[in-house]
Design an enzyme around this catalytic site. Structure first.
Site, PDB file in Angstrom:
ATOM      1  N   ASP A  81       6.984   1.148   1.952  1.00 43.97           N
ATOM      2  CA  ASP A  81       6.422   0.249   0.849  1.00 43.97           C
ATOM      3  C   ASP A  81       7.398   0.456  -0.537  1.00 43.97           C
ATOM      4  O   ASP A  81       7.969  -0.614  -0.971  1.00 43.97           O
ATOM      5  CB  ASP A  81       5.029   0.399   0.470  1.00 43.97           C
ATOM      6  CG  ASP A  81       3.959   0.107   1.588  1.00 43.97           C
ATOM      7  OD1 ASP A  81       4.093   0.975   2.180  1.00 43.97           O
ATOM      8  OD2 ASP A  81       3.466  -0.942   1.489  1.00 43.97           O
ATOM      9  N   ASP A 122       0.828  -1.152   0.096  1.00 40.43           N
ATOM     10  CA  ASP A 122       0.088   0.047   0.021  1.00 40.43           C
ATOM     11  C   ASP A 122       1.011   1.343  -0.146  1.00 40.43           C
ATOM     12  O   ASP A 122       1.047   2.071   0.955  1.00 40.43           O
ATOM     13  CB  ASP A 122      -0.979   0.106   1.283  1.00 40.43           C
ATOM     14  CG  ASP A 122      -0.175  -0.037   2.435  1.00 40.43           C
ATOM     15  OD1 ASP A 122      -0.742   0.473   3.534  1.00 40.43           O
ATOM     16  OD2 ASP A 122       0.817  -0.613   2.504  1.00 40.43           O
ATOM     17  N   GLN A 170       6.855  11.659  11.071  1.00 38.48           N
ATOM     18  CA  GLN A 170       6.993  11.028  12.079  1.00 38.48           C
ATOM     19  C   GLN A 170       7.355  11.813  13.323  1.00 38.48           C
ATOM     20  O   GLN A 170       6.803  11.458  14.333  1.00 38.48           O
ATOM     21  CB  GLN A 170       8.258   9.997  11.825  1.00 38.48           C
ATOM     22  CG  GLN A 170       7.826   8.954  10.992  1.00 38.48           C
ATOM     23  CD  GLN A 170       7.052   7.624  11.159  1.00 38.48           C
ATOM     24  OE1 GLN A 170       7.002   7.436  12.595  1.00 38.48           O
ATOM     25  NE2 GLN A 170       6.645   6.696  10.739  1.00 38.48           N
ATOM     26  N   HIS A 229       9.793   0.267   8.329  1.00 40.18           N
ATOM     27  CA  HIS A 229       9.021  -0.826   8.510  1.00 40.18           C
ATOM     28  C   HIS A 229       9.065  -2.034   7.550  1.00 40.18           C
ATOM     29  O   HIS A 229       9.575  -3.193   7.667  1.00 40.18           O
ATOM     30  CB  HIS A 229       7.417  -0.637   8.804  1.00 40.18           C
ATOM     31  CG  HIS A 229       7.152   0.395   9.907  1.00 40.18           C
ATOM     32  ND1 HIS A 229       7.388  -0.298  11.247  1.00 40.18           N
ATOM     33  CD2 HIS A 229       6.850   1.542   9.741  1.00 40.18           C
ATOM     34  CE1 HIS A 229       6.938   1.075  12.035  1.00 40.18           C
ATOM     35  NE2 HIS A 229       6.628   1.579  11.110  1.00 40.18           N
ATOM     36  N   ASP A 230       8.457  -1.798   6.444  1.00 40.77           N
ATOM     37  CA  ASP A 230       8.205  -2.833   5.201  1.00 40.77           C
ATOM     38  C   ASP A 230       9.483  -3.374   4.664  1.00 40.77           C
ATOM     39  O   ASP A 230       9.298  -4.607   4.340  1.00 40.77           O
ATOM     40  CB  ASP A 230       7.304  -2.063   4.161  1.00 40.77           C
ATOM     41  CG  ASP A 230       5.961  -1.877   4.618  1.00 40.77           C
ATOM     42  OD1 ASP A 230       5.371  -0.881   4.153  1.00 40.77           O
ATOM     43  OD2 ASP A 230       5.476  -2.387   5.755  1.00 40.77           O
TER      44      ASP A 230
HETATM   45  O1  RIB Z   1       2.664   0.044  10.834  1.00 35.65           O
HETATM   46  C1  RIB Z   1       3.447  -0.036   9.816  1.00 35.65           C
HETATM   47  C2  RIB Z   1       2.714  -0.395   8.347  1.00 35.65           C
HETATM   48  O2  RIB Z   1       1.687   0.608   8.331  1.00 35.65           O
HETATM   49  C3  RIB Z   1       3.694  -0.093   7.207  1.00 35.65           C
HETATM   50  O3  RIB Z   1       3.514  -1.324   6.401  1.00 35.65           O
HETATM   51  C4  RIB Z   1       3.367   1.064   6.706  1.00 35.65           C
HETATM   52  O4  RIB Z   1       3.589   1.416   5.185  1.00 35.65           O
HETATM   53  C5  RIB Z   1       1.915   1.132   6.849  1.00 35.65           C
HETATM   54  O5  RIB Z   1       1.038   0.457   5.868  1.00 35.65           O
HETATM   55 CA    CA Z   2       2.817  -0.658   4.128  1.00 29.20          CA
END
Ligand code: RIB
Ligand code: CA
Length: 308
Positions: A16, A11, A227, A239-240
């Site tokens: 991502d 997403d 952030q 994260h991703d």
């Molecule tokens: O909580 C982090 C996730 O939520 C990641 O995948 C970020 O892209 C959002 O989708």
């Molecule tokens: Ca994501």
């Protein structure tokens, strides 16, 4: 080196986008297709972002639009972090790239059903497309060698005190997926929060002096500002990309088997309850990441971006 064939469900979303950049070029991975789901922003905006990334970096990847809302609950986005476009920061050329006509859920089913060998599915957004595919054609489960997700948390959440965004955004889909019998690798906030993208990291990627490094800088400087406004931190968690880094070098994460139950009621709705001590007397259904080699992680990211 045998390439790991993957389908990436995402997403985009700043983090991502970095995961896409990694999966599209690293020699250990063959990115078969990219499916888009509503999450960070609307499906339409997330699709546009995915196409822009592919066009900007000249990625030869087919993009499929998927579900535009969760299975049951109301849509929820993360515009406070990813902005109104879902990928605030970079300025792209006029978009020419188009999605494929097939719906993402049907693509996932067709790709898996007709595959000669098992395929890894990587899901880094809400699990709506994955749950729909499982429900529509359960036979795909035996064609998936692993489902590697960014989602959940052993401890606290980031969208409520209990729940992480990807799980919370479609907790019913997450419950279907975690009860499906798939071999799940869960990369949750416990490790992704340690992948804090400092300005020093941004500068080191920009110093690659290539399109990928500049795109990383243009995205992550805006991501970090958001952030900071929302969470008061200066280095946003990437994260991703943790999922792709694990596919490239599994030593980057320490995994622990446990039973994960998705909370679907009450104030902790969307929480991933990780039972490491067999308290629920349920068979383990996931391997959960409990630690990350941060230095190795950033090394992998830089390795991938240097391939552009
Ligand atoms: O909580 C982090 C996730 O939520 C990641 O995948 C970020 O892209 C959002 O989708
Ligand atoms: Ca994501």
């Amino acid at each position: 080196m045998t390439k790991r064939k993957i389908i990436l469900d995402c997403d985009p979303g700043h983090d991502d986008a970095v995961a896409i950049m990694m999966a599209a070029r690293h020699p250990a991975i063959e990115l078969l297709g990219m499916t888009i789901v509503a999450g960070n922003q609307t499906l339409q905006k997330n699709v546009r972002n995915a196409l822009n990334i592919c066009q900007h970096l000249d990625l030869d990847v087919k993009v499929y639009a998927g579900c535009d809302r969760p299975l049951v609950v109301e849509e929820r986005h993360a515009g406070d972090i990813h902005g109104q476009t879902g990928l605030d920061g970079p300025v792209f050329q006029p978009l020419i790239r188009k999605t494929e006509d097939k719906h993402a859920v049907l693509y996932i089913i067709d790709e898996l059903i007709h595959a000669d060998e098992k395929i890894t599915v990587v899901a880094i957004g809400p699990l709506t497309n994955i749950a729909m595919a499982i429900r529509l054609q359960p036979a795909i489960i035996e064609k998936i060698d692993q489902l590697v997700i960014m989602g959940g948390s052993i401890t606290d959440g980031n969208v409520t005190p209990a729940a992480e965004f990807n799980i919370y955004a479609d907790r019913e889909a997450a419950r279907i997926v975690f009860n499906s019998g798939l071999d799940i690798v869960m990369c949750g906030l416990d490790v992704t929060r340690k992948a804090a993208c400092t300005q020093q990291v941004i500068d080191s990627m920009a110093a690659l002096n290539n399109k990928a490094g500049y795109l990383f800088r243009d995205m992550l400087e805006v991501y970090n500002r958001n952030q900071n406004r929302v969470f008061g931190i200066t280095a946003g968690p990437l994260h991703d990309p943790v999922t792709i880094a694990w596919l490239i070098d599994s030593s980057v994460l320490t995994l622990k088997e446990c039973y994960v139950d998705i909370e679907t009621a009450g104030y902790s709705y969307g929480r991933t309850n990780c039972d490491f001590y067999w308290k629920a007397k349920k068979a383990n259904n996931a391997r959960v990441a409990v630690d990350i080699d941060v230095d190795r992680f950033w090394q992998i990211i830089r390795e991938c971006l240097s391939l552009y």
